[in-house]
Design a protein around this motif. Sequence first.
Motif, PDB file in Angstrom:
ATOM      1  N   GLU A 121     -35.887  41.070 -32.274  1.00 25.28           N
ATOM      2  CA  GLU A 121     -36.556  40.409 -31.155  1.00 25.28           C
ATOM      3  C   GLU A 121     -35.633  39.326 -30.613  1.00 25.28           C
ATOM      4  O   GLU A 121     -35.164  38.462 -31.361  1.00 25.28           O
ATOM      5  CB  GLU A 121     -37.876  39.801 -31.628  1.00 25.28           C
ATOM      6  N   ALA A 172     -34.112  39.997 -17.604  1.00 25.61           N
ATOM      7  CA  ALA A 172     -34.683  41.173 -18.261  1.00 25.61           C
ATOM      8  C   ALA A 172     -33.590  42.111 -18.748  1.00 25.61           C
ATOM      9  O   ALA A 172     -33.665  42.655 -19.859  1.00 25.61           O
ATOM     10  CB  ALA A 172     -35.630  41.897 -17.303  1.00 25.61           C
ATOM     11  N   PHE A 215     -33.039  43.202 -22.685  1.00 25.01           N
ATOM     12  CA  PHE A 215     -33.151  44.600 -23.081  1.00 25.01           C
ATOM     13  C   PHE A 215     -31.864  45.087 -23.750  1.00 25.01           C
ATOM     14  O   PHE A 215     -31.899  45.731 -24.807  1.00 25.01           O
ATOM     15  CB  PHE A 215     -33.468  45.461 -21.858  1.00 25.01           C
ATOM     16  N   ALA A 269     -31.463  43.496 -27.217  1.00 24.79           N
ATOM     17  CA  ALA A 269     -32.380  44.093 -28.201  1.00 24.79           C
ATOM     18  C   ALA A 269     -31.880  45.461 -28.641  1.00 24.79           C
ATOM     19  O   ALA A 269     -31.925  45.803 -29.832  1.00 24.79           O
ATOM     20  CB  ALA A 269     -33.784  44.205 -27.614  1.00 24.79           C
ATOM     21  N   SER A 324     -40.151  47.099 -26.409  1.00 24.53           N
ATOM     22  CA  SER A 324     -40.882  46.288 -25.444  1.00 24.53           C
ATOM     23  C   SER A 324     -39.954  45.324 -24.727  1.00 24.53           C
ATOM     24  O   SER A 324     -38.921  44.897 -25.253  1.00 24.53           O
ATOM     25  CB  SER A 324     -42.006  45.514 -26.136  1.00 24.53           C
ATOM     26  N   LEU A 325     -40.351  44.980 -23.521  1.00 22.54           N
ATOM     27  CA  LEU A 325     -39.622  44.027 -22.692  1.00 22.54           C
ATOM     28  C   LEU A 325     -40.622  43.350 -21.784  1.00 22.54           C
ATOM     29  O   LEU A 325     -41.428  44.016 -21.118  1.00 22.54           O
ATOM     30  CB  LEU A 325     -38.559  44.750 -21.850  1.00 22.54           C
ATOM     31  N   TYR A 351     -36.945  36.182 -20.747  1.00 22.02           N
ATOM     32  CA  TYR A 351     -37.478  37.512 -21.057  1.00 22.02           C
ATOM     33  C   TYR A 351     -37.294  37.817 -22.530  1.00 22.02           C
ATOM     34  O   TYR A 351     -36.299  37.426 -23.150  1.00 22.02           O
ATOM     35  CB  TYR A 351     -36.794  38.577 -20.203  1.00 22.02           C
ATOM     36  N   GLY A 393     -37.108  40.785 -25.369  1.00 18.59           N
ATOM     37  CA  GLY A 393     -36.904  42.202 -25.642  1.00 18.59           C
ATOM     38  C   GLY A 393     -37.034  42.467 -27.137  1.00 18.59           C
ATOM     39  O   GLY A 393     -36.612  41.645 -27.953  1.00 18.59           O
ATOM     40  N   GLN A 451     -37.250  45.759 -30.284  1.00 18.78           N
ATOM     41  CA  GLN A 451     -37.214  47.166 -30.690  1.00 18.78           C
ATOM     42  C   GLN A 451     -37.461  47.219 -32.192  1.00 18.78           C
ATOM     43  O   GLN A 451     -36.852  46.473 -32.959  1.00 18.78           O
ATOM     44  CB  GLN A 451     -35.877  47.817 -30.341  1.00 18.78           C
TER      45      GLN A 451
END
Length: 239
Positions: A65, A71, A75, A78, A105-106, A119, A121, A123
């Motif tokens: 995380e 964004a 992403f 992550a 998620s993002l 932001y 991010g 996984q």
Amino acid sequence: MIKLADALAASAVALGMMSTLGGTAHAAPESARVVVDRARNQVAVVGQGAVSAAPDVMRLSAAVELRRATAGEAFAAARAAAVTLTAALVKAGVSADDLTTNELSLGPEYETFPKVSGYRGAQGVEAIVRDLSKADRIIDAAAAAGEEVRLNGITFEVSNPGRAMEAARAAAFKDAGIKAKQYAALAGRQLGEVVEITEEVTGGPVPMTFAGSLAQDKASVSPGRQTLGINVRVVYMLR
């Protein structure tokens, strides 16, 4: 002949007295459930059976995380961290076929809505550990993969519960038969053939969550034992 309803009521009172006086009978929601169908001359009883088995598989849930200004940066960061995490798990002994992505998620984070402060991010990955002697090493490897890694918990499972469930099923059916025979005798009747069987499996994986830092003991993870159980509802004819 003794009336069926009267005999069952008397037996329930007797069982309650034995429990109160410290006898061998103990009331339980499942084991005490008896249904009598007088129109069909049937009695339905719930039997219980359980066996203890040693888990031989561990599921580790982990994730990365990160927070970034945009964004795209969150992403990408992550995804890169997830690659590092999965590589560490494989190196520690997890088969690549036993790794599954279970979160991606993002989303924005707000300073004060609607002002975006950055932001987030994330996984996640689930790792199946089939050799429990490697469990501690794999957990340590995941924790050391980066400060963005979070460990969500582990679950132990019995990979092949078939034989244990057969034993539990036999014990549950025998338990149902003993109870049904007793109720039939109390009612002045004889137990007839089985006309219906329904089972319900109980027990299963035991989850464990991480809190704070991992223990320093290199053998800190123990699978213990699991209780695998079956409740079986059996309907008998009464003669």
